[in-house]
Design a protein around this motif. Structure first.
Motif, PDB file in Angstrom:
ATOM      1  N   GLY A  11      25.819  66.259  67.537  1.00  0.00           N
ATOM      2  CA  GLY A  11      25.103  65.029  67.216  1.00  0.00           C
ATOM      3  C   GLY A  11      23.622  65.272  67.007  1.00  0.00           C
ATOM      4  N   ASN A  12      23.111  64.884  65.858  1.00  0.00           N
ATOM      5  CA  ASN A  12      21.710  65.044  65.449  1.00  0.00           C
ATOM      6  C   ASN A  12      21.311  66.499  65.242  1.00  0.00           C
ATOM      7  N   GLU A  16      24.210  63.426  61.835  1.00  0.00           N
ATOM      8  CA  GLU A  16      23.299  62.431  62.402  1.00  0.00           C
ATOM      9  C   GLU A  16      24.084  61.463  63.287  1.00  0.00           C
ATOM     10  N   TRP A  17      23.486  61.113  64.405  1.00  0.00           N
ATOM     11  CA  TRP A  17      24.105  60.173  65.353  1.00  0.00           C
ATOM     12  C   TRP A  17      23.043  59.161  65.743  1.00  0.00           C
ATOM     13  N   GLN A  18      23.099  57.976  65.092  1.00  0.00           N
ATOM     14  CA  GLN A  18      22.056  56.968  65.257  1.00  0.00           C
ATOM     15  C   GLN A  18      22.697  55.579  65.398  1.00  0.00           C
ATOM     16  N   ARG A  21      20.412  52.616  64.497  1.00  0.00           N
ATOM     17  CA  ARG A  21      20.214  52.448  63.059  1.00  0.00           C
ATOM     18  C   ARG A  21      21.409  51.715  62.428  1.00  0.00           C
ATOM     19  N   ILE A  87      24.190  66.809  58.279  1.00  0.00           N
ATOM     20  CA  ILE A  87      22.896  67.446  58.032  1.00  0.00           C
ATOM     21  C   ILE A  87      23.204  68.742  57.283  1.00  0.00           C
ATOM     22  N   ASP A 165      19.869  72.189  70.443  1.00  0.00           N
ATOM     23  CA  ASP A 165      20.246  70.820  70.798  1.00  0.00           C
ATOM     24  C   ASP A 165      19.038  69.944  70.506  1.00  0.00           C
ATOM     25  N   ASP A 166      19.273  68.684  70.190  1.00  0.00           N
ATOM     26  CA  ASP A 166      18.157  67.791  69.879  1.00  0.00           C
ATOM     27  C   ASP A 166      17.552  67.162  71.122  1.00  0.00           C
ATOM     28  N   ARG A 167      18.227  67.277  72.263  1.00  0.00           N
ATOM     29  CA  ARG A 167      17.736  66.636  73.489  1.00  0.00           C
ATOM     30  C   ARG A 167      17.059  67.659  74.391  1.00  0.00           C
ATOM     31  N   THR A 185      14.497  69.846  66.043  1.00  0.00           N
ATOM     32  CA  THR A 185      13.797  68.671  65.512  1.00  0.00           C
ATOM     33  C   THR A 185      13.994  68.554  64.008  1.00  0.00           C
TER      34      THR A 185
END
Length: 206
Positions: A11-12, A16-18, A21, A87, A165-167, A185
Motif C-alpha cells: 500500500g502506497n 496507492e491506498w487512499q 481520497r 504505482i 515502506d511508506d510509514r 516517499t
C-alpha cells in the motif's frame, strides 16, 4: 554488504491506498471528515489485516453505525477503487530486481480475502518470491513479530534485507531489528536507493 533480498510494502508503495481520497470523491470532504471522526475506520481495517473476514468485519461495523451504514459498506463493496492505481515505476523496479535474480518479498498489512481480490486485479501480487501477508500471519506491522516471521521464513539475516515502506513507524521497527530500510516517499527515491546499493543499474531503475 549488498542486500540479499528486497522487501516491498504494497500500500502506497506498489499500489496507492487512499481511502480518504475515495470517500471525498463519493460523499464529499465535509461528510467524509465527519464519518472518519465518528468511526475508527482504519481500526476496522486493521482487524481485517489481522485476519478478520473482509466482508463480516466491515458489514458488522456498518451495522453498529446505522447512520453511516451505506458509507461504511463502500469500504468493502468498492474497495478496489480505494486500492488504486498501481504505482507503475515501483512495479518496474520490482520486475527489474527479479530479472536480475534478486529475491523480492512482500511484507504487507493486508487481509486474506482483500488480498485475493486485489490479486485478481493486479496479477503481479502473485509474483513475489515470498509473500508475508499480515492476514495469514495474524499480526500486523509494526509488531516486531511480523518482521521476525519474515526473517525465519526466508532464512535471511536482518542485515541482508532491504525494506521499503511508506510509514515511518514500520521502517523504524525494521531498522530496530537491523534491516536495511528506505522510507518510501516516491518511486524515484526508491530507484536511486536500489542503484546506490548496486542492485540495479541506472537504466534498469528508470
Amino acid at each position: 554488504m549488498q542486500p540479499e533480498a528486497v522487501v516491498f510494502d504494497i500500500g502506497n508503495v506498489l499500489i496507492e491506498w487512499q481511502p480518504e481520497r475515495f470517500y471525498d470523491s463519493v460523499i464529499g470532504e465535509e461528510r467524509r471528515r465527519a464519518m472518519f471522526a465518528a468511526i475508527d475506520l482504519h481500526g476496522m481495517n486493521d482487524r481485517v489485516d489481522r485476519g478478520g473476514h473482509f466482508t463480516e468485519t466491515i458489514y458488522e461495523c456498518a451495522e453498529q453505525y446505522p447512520d453511516w451504514r451505506d458509507e461504511i459498506r463502500l469500504w468493502h463493496d468498492r474497495w478496489i477503487e480505494m486500492a488504486a492505481p498501481v504505482i507503475d515505476h515501483s512495479l518496474r523496479l520490482m520486475q527489474a530486481l527479479q530479472a536480475r535474480g534478486v529475491p523480492v518479498f512482500s511484507l504487507t498489512n493486508f487481509g486474506i480475502q482483500s488480498y485475493d481480490l486485489a490479486a485478481g486485479h493486479y496479477p503481479f501480487l502473485r509474483q513475489f518470491d515470498r509473500d508475508f501477508i499480515s492476514g495469514h500471519l495474524g499480526m500486523i506491522k509494526p509488531a516486531a513479530s511480523i518482521y521476525e516471521a519474515l526473517e525465519k521464513g526466508s532464512g535471511i539475516a536482518p542485515e541482508r534485507l532491504l525494506f521499503t515502506d511508506d510509514r515511518a513507524d514500520n521502517i523504524a521497527a525494521a531498522a530496530a531489528r537491523g534491516w536495511g530500510t528506505h522510507h518510501f516517499t516516491g518511486p524515484q527515491g526508491w530507484a536511486d536507493r536500489l542503484v546506490a546499493e548496486g542492485l540495479l543499474s541506472q537504466e534498469e531503475a528508470a
